[in-house]
Design a protein around this motif. Structure first.
Motif, PDB file in Angstrom:
ATOM      1  N   THR A 441       0.661  -1.263   0.001  1.00  0.00           N
ATOM      2  CA  THR A 441       0.037  -0.139  -0.007  1.00  0.00           C
ATOM      3  C   THR A 441       1.062   1.231  -0.045  1.00  0.00           C
ATOM      4  N   VAL A 442       0.386   2.371  -0.827  1.00  0.00           N
ATOM      5  CA  VAL A 442       1.016   3.565  -0.840  1.00  0.00           C
ATOM      6  C   VAL A 442       0.634   4.323   0.432  1.00  0.00           C
ATOM      7  N   ASP A 443       1.694   4.681   1.348  1.00  0.00           N
ATOM      8  CA  ASP A 443       1.575   5.857   2.463  1.00  0.00           C
ATOM      9  C   ASP A 443       2.767   6.802   2.419  1.00  0.00           C
ATOM     10  N   ALA A 444       2.445   7.566   3.425  1.00  0.00           N
ATOM     11  CA  ALA A 444       3.387   8.704   3.425  1.00  0.00           C
ATOM     12  C   ALA A 444       4.785   8.376   3.551  1.00  0.00           C
ATOM     13  N   LYS A 445       5.175   7.160   4.369  1.00  0.00           N
ATOM     14  CA  LYS A 445       6.542   6.551   4.314  1.00  0.00           C
ATOM     15  C   LYS A 445       7.345   6.505   3.119  1.00  0.00           C
ATOM     16  N   ASN A 446       6.634   5.500   2.175  1.00  0.00           N
ATOM     17  CA  ASN A 446       7.124   5.072   1.131  1.00  0.00           C
ATOM     18  C   ASN A 446       6.980   5.853  -0.140  1.00  0.00           C
ATOM     19  N   TRP A 447       6.022   7.178   0.057  1.00  0.00           N
ATOM     20  CA  TRP A 447       5.704   7.791  -1.272  1.00  0.00           C
ATOM     21  C   TRP A 447       7.050   8.361  -1.958  1.00  0.00           C
ATOM     22  N   THR A 448       7.747   8.900  -1.268  1.00  0.00           N
ATOM     23  CA  THR A 448       8.875   9.593  -1.909  1.00  0.00           C
ATOM     24  C   THR A 448       9.990   8.545  -2.616  1.00  0.00           C
ATOM     25  N   GLN A 449       9.948   7.430  -2.015  1.00  0.00           N
ATOM     26  CA  GLN A 449      10.586   6.175  -2.389  1.00  0.00           C
ATOM     27  C   GLN A 449      10.052   5.692  -3.908  1.00  0.00           C
ATOM     28  N   LEU A 450       8.772   5.537  -3.828  1.00  0.00           N
ATOM     29  CA  LEU A 450       8.062   5.347  -4.840  1.00  0.00           C
ATOM     30  C   LEU A 450       8.267   6.337  -6.152  1.00  0.00           C
ATOM     31  N   ILE A 451       8.158   7.672  -5.724  1.00  0.00           N
ATOM     32  CA  ILE A 451       8.363   8.452  -6.747  1.00  0.00           C
ATOM     33  C   ILE A 451       9.625   8.647  -7.434  1.00  0.00           C
ATOM     34  N   ALA A 452      10.695   8.371  -6.558  1.00  0.00           N
ATOM     35  CA  ALA A 452      12.167   8.338  -7.056  1.00  0.00           C
ATOM     36  C   ALA A 452      12.516   7.380  -7.762  1.00  0.00           C
ATOM     37  N   GLU A 453      11.773   6.123  -7.810  1.00  0.00           N
ATOM     38  CA  GLU A 453      11.804   5.175  -8.842  1.00  0.00           C
ATOM     39  C   GLU A 453      11.209   5.063  -9.934  1.00  0.00           C
ATOM     40  N   LEU A 454      10.303   5.868 -10.194  1.00  0.00           N
ATOM     41  CA  LEU A 454       9.474   6.144 -11.388  1.00  0.00           C
ATOM     42  C   LEU A 454      10.436   6.891 -12.591  1.00  0.00           C
ATOM     43  N   LYS A 455      10.116   6.145 -13.782  1.00  0.00           N
ATOM     44  CA  LYS A 455      10.646   6.535 -15.028  1.00  0.00           C
ATOM     45  C   LYS A 455       9.842   7.583 -15.830  1.00  0.00           C
ATOM     46  N   LEU A 456      10.024   9.014 -15.511  1.00  0.00           N
ATOM     47  CA  LEU A 456       9.049   9.887 -15.944  1.00  0.00           C
ATOM     48  C   LEU A 456      10.033  10.819 -16.787  1.00  0.00           C
ATOM     49  N   SER A 457       9.166  11.556 -17.732  1.00  0.00           N
ATOM     50  CA  SER A 457       9.557  12.615 -18.636  1.00  0.00           C
ATOM     51  C   SER A 457       9.504  13.963 -17.910  1.00  0.00           C
ATOM     52  N   ALA A 458      10.194  15.083 -18.526  1.00  0.00           N
ATOM     53  CA  ALA A 458      10.547  16.326 -17.973  1.00  0.00           C
ATOM     54  C   ALA A 458       9.410  16.878 -17.117  1.00  0.00           C
ATOM     55  N   THR A 460       6.174  15.672 -16.386  1.00  0.00           N
ATOM     56  CA  THR A 460       5.572  14.709 -15.215  1.00  0.00           C
ATOM     57  C   THR A 460       6.536  14.365 -14.278  1.00  0.00           C
ATOM     58  N   ARG A 461       7.934  14.551 -14.239  1.00  0.00           N
ATOM     59  CA  ARG A 461       9.010  14.368 -13.319  1.00  0.00           C
ATOM     60  C   ARG A 461       8.668  15.525 -12.379  1.00  0.00           C
ATOM     61  N   GLN A 462       8.577  16.681 -12.721  1.00  0.00           N
ATOM     62  CA  GLN A 462       8.279  18.095 -11.905  1.00  0.00           C
ATOM     63  C   GLN A 462       6.906  17.871 -11.155  1.00  0.00           C
ATOM     64  N   LEU A 463       6.058  17.346 -11.697  1.00  0.00           N
ATOM     65  CA  LEU A 463       4.424  17.032 -10.920  1.00  0.00           C
ATOM     66  C   LEU A 463       5.033  16.174  -9.790  1.00  0.00           C
ATOM     67  N   HIS A 487       0.287  24.874 -12.111  1.00  0.00           N
ATOM     68  CA  HIS A 487       0.252  24.811 -13.562  1.00  0.00           C
ATOM     69  C   HIS A 487       1.012  23.376 -13.868  1.00  0.00           C
ATOM     70  N   LEU A 488       1.548  22.769 -13.053  1.00  0.00           N
ATOM     71  CA  LEU A 488       2.163  21.677 -13.315  1.00  0.00           C
ATOM     72  C   LEU A 488       1.324  20.329 -13.597  1.00  0.00           C
ATOM     73  N   ALA A 489       0.283  20.491 -12.872  1.00  0.00           N
ATOM     74  CA  ALA A 489      -0.929  19.535 -12.855  1.00  0.00           C
ATOM     75  C   ALA A 489      -1.862  19.478 -14.093  1.00  0.00           C
ATOM     76  N   THR A 490      -1.169  19.483 -15.356  1.00  0.00           N
ATOM     77  CA  THR A 490      -1.949  19.332 -16.554  1.00  0.00           C
ATOM     78  C   THR A 490      -2.747  17.822 -16.834  1.00  0.00           C
ATOM     79  N   ASP A 491      -3.560  17.719 -17.397  1.00  0.00           N
ATOM     80  CA  ASP A 491      -4.354  16.513 -17.691  1.00  0.00           C
ATOM     81  C   ASP A 491      -3.549  15.355 -18.178  1.00  0.00           C
ATOM     82  N   ASN A 492      -2.445  15.773 -19.184  1.00  0.00           N
ATOM     83  CA  ASN A 492      -1.656  14.792 -19.554  1.00  0.00           C
ATOM     84  C   ASN A 492      -0.610  14.221 -18.522  1.00  0.00           C
ATOM     85  N   ALA A 493       0.104  15.428 -17.796  1.00  0.00           N
ATOM     86  CA  ALA A 493       0.747  14.969 -16.840  1.00  0.00           C
ATOM     87  C   ALA A 493       0.268  14.007 -15.716  1.00  0.00           C
TER      88      ALA A 493
END
Length: 570
Positions: A441-458, A460-463, A487-493
């Motif tokens: 499950t995703v929680d406050a403890k592992n959220w930043t670790q999850l985000i750091a592992e994702l492969k994202l474009s420019a 979406t990465r900022q968002l 402004h980072l939270a576009t529909d595509n992002a």
């Protein structure tokens, strides 16, 4: 009577007939009206924008029999002779053919004599930058203090080549390139007066080919009338100029947007069969991509070509802004590299294939297996009896074996093994990464670790880096974004971020962003990185300040430490 080309027949004979150049016309008209006339004028600009024409109209205004005026009558003998090129007191000199100092001295020998017919003796020197250095030196004194009855009018396409001593003695007017609308409207007016049928789209093509020059546009218009058998039609002008039609360019863009490689290559082959140049094709594509980028930035913007507006608006909504920018850059670099390609067609095809496959939202089917191997990691599963020694421990053990005489290395290896928390197989079982576990499950403890592992474009990465985890309910993740970063939270992002998280966790989750700002929400990944960088910077500054060698250097050389230059080691 022999045929008179349009560029000469429709040459302006008064300031009112001049197209564009209002900033120059205003200055000349005010000077003539107020009788504030300089003795030397320099008209600079590209070919065919009206430099010599304005000089002749100014000469006519100075010598009109009705007096010095901004609206010469055009009927008196002086005006008629200036228009026909036989006014004795208008001395026109082509500096390109009379560059020697002897020619300039011969010209200046007659400056002292009063005009024969007119009020002023006017020297019109065209392409004045072609004069030699000696000629400029011979002209300096006379140009600075000429007789009251003499006016100098200079025209040049390259004012940078003129000595500053000449420029400082002249009033300089820089004539601008004419716009597409100014040229096409004037061509339409001329064709209407000549009773020649025409199509507006054809005039736009001629105006674009003229590249800001009215004389070039009129010469092309003469050619188009002859090519079209007395008519100026869009299809005939297109074939005459070798241009690519908007329909063909839109077909190329559609193939790129739909990732249809067979249609794309078919369109290139068709254009090549028609004799269209690769450079012209890329230029046309870049113009459409530039218009698409404008529509994405300002959706209500109205394009000059209304026929392509619906198509480009729909395509601008289909493609992301980063895709449009990337395609434009690929086309730009492809045009630069065309001379190095084996053939122009092969260079064009490779450029279009790069535009097809390098789009951020698209991965070619033929490249999918490689992408799966290099970018997608299978979910980790718990092993019954995993190898108790990790790769990191093996590396440490190898270091100890190869350097048995170094006690610090042994200690480091021991610490490394201790830090990695590895025990014997009887007491330890490797656990799967909680973020990568399909049941995690995703929680406050592992959220930043999850985000750091994702492969994202420019974008979406900022968002992702600036999102703070609030809570998770069932299959919904609630996130918070600072108002200044909304402004980072576009529909595509948002869609791409959700897709990346679902792929990482092998689940179907939905992201929702809340507007309220809660100070108790955990930090974002960007904030954690910023805090880590600040801590490392503080540690580096403290280490430098407490270093005995640095302290010795300060005392020996009476030096000081510039804190802004201290950077932490990577």
């Amino acid at each position: 009577m022999s045929y008179l080309v349009l560029a000469r027949k429709w040459r302006p004979t008064s300031f009112a007939e001049v197209v564009g150049q209002q900033h120059v016309l205003q200055a000349l008209i005010n000077g003539l009206t107020q009788n504030r006339l300089h003795h030397a004028f320099l008209f600079a600009g590209t070919r065919g924008v009206g430099k010599t024409t304005l000089a002749r109209i100014l000469a006519k205004s100075l010598n009109c029999e009705t007096g010095v005026t901004a609206t010469p009558c055009g009927q008196c003998s002086a005006c008629v002779e200036v228009d026909s090129g036989r006014f004795v007191d208008l001395i026109e000199v082509d500096a390109a053919s009379r560059t020697k100092v002897d020619d300039t001295r011969e010209l200046l020998d007659n400056v002292q004599y009063a005009p024969s017919r007119g009020r002023y003796k006017v020297y019109l020197i065209d392409e004045v930058h072609m004069l030699s250095t000696s000629s400029f030196n011979a002209l300096l004194k006379t140009l600075e203090e000429p007789p009251a009855h003499v006016k100098f009018l200079f025209a040049t396409t390259d004012p940078q080549k003129l000595p500053v001593t000449i420029l400082s003695r002249c009033l300089q007017f820089n004539l601008r390139r004419l716009t597409l609308a100014q040229i096409s409207d004037h061509l339409g007016y001329i064709l209407t007066q000549e009773n020649i049928p025409f199509e507006s789209a054809a005039l736009k093509q001629l105006a674009q080919a003229a590249d800001g020059s009215m004389r070039d546009a009129l010469s092309l218009l003469d050619q188009a009338i002859g090519f079209g058998d007395g008519e100026v039609r869009n299809e005939a002008v297109e074939r005459m100029l070798g241009n690519i039609s908007g329909t063909q360019l839109m077909a190329l863009l559609s193939a790129l947007a739909e990732h249809n490689s067979s249609q794309l290559l078919s369109q290139v082959a068709e254009l090549n069969a028609l004799g269209r140049e690769a450079t012209a094709i890329l230029d046309g594509l870049m113009q459409l991509l530039q218009q698409m980028a404008i529509l994405q930035a300002v959706p209500e913007h109205q394009l000059e070509d209304a026929t392509t507006q619906p198509f480009l608006s729909a395509l601008a909504n289909q493609l992301s802004p980063e895709t449009v920018q990337l395609m434009y850059q690929i086309a730009l670099h492809g045009k630069r590299d065309l001379p190095y390609a084996p053939t122009p067609q092969s260079g064009l095809e490779m450029t279009l294939i790069r535009m097809l496959h390098f789009q951020p939202d698209h991965t070619s089917d033929s490249l999918q297996p490689i992408a799966n191997q290099t970018m997608e990691m299978p979910p980790k599963k718990p092993q019954a009896k995993p190898d108790p020694v990790s790769e990191q421990t093996r590396a440490a053990a190898a270091t100890v074996e190869h350097d048995t005489d170094s006690a610090p290395v042994k200690n480091n290896a021991a610490n490394l093994v201790s830090d990695s928390k590895i025990t014997t197989p009887e007491t330890q079982q490797i656990q799967a990464d909680p973020v990568s576990d399909t049941n995690a499950t995703v929680d406050a403890k592992n959220w930043t670790q999850l985000i750091a592992e994702l492969k994202l474009s420019a974008l979406t990465r900022q968002l992702a880096d600036n999102c703070a985890f609030i809570r998770s309910e069932e299959n919904i993740i609630y996130l918070q974004l600072a108002p200044e970063l909304a402004h980072l939270a576009t529909d595509n992002a948002q869609k791409r971020l959700a897709a990346a998280i679902n792929k990482q966790l092998d689940k179907t989750l939905t992201l929702r962003f809340e507007n309220q700002v809660d100070s108790s929400v955990p930090q974002t990944l960007a904030a954690e990185r910023a805090q880590d960088m600040a801590d490392r910077q503080q540690h580096a500054e403290t280490a430098i300040q407490n270093d005995p060698t640095v302290e010795m250097l300060k005392n020996t050389f009476n030096a000081r430490i510039i804190d802004q230059t201290i950077k932490p080691l990577k």
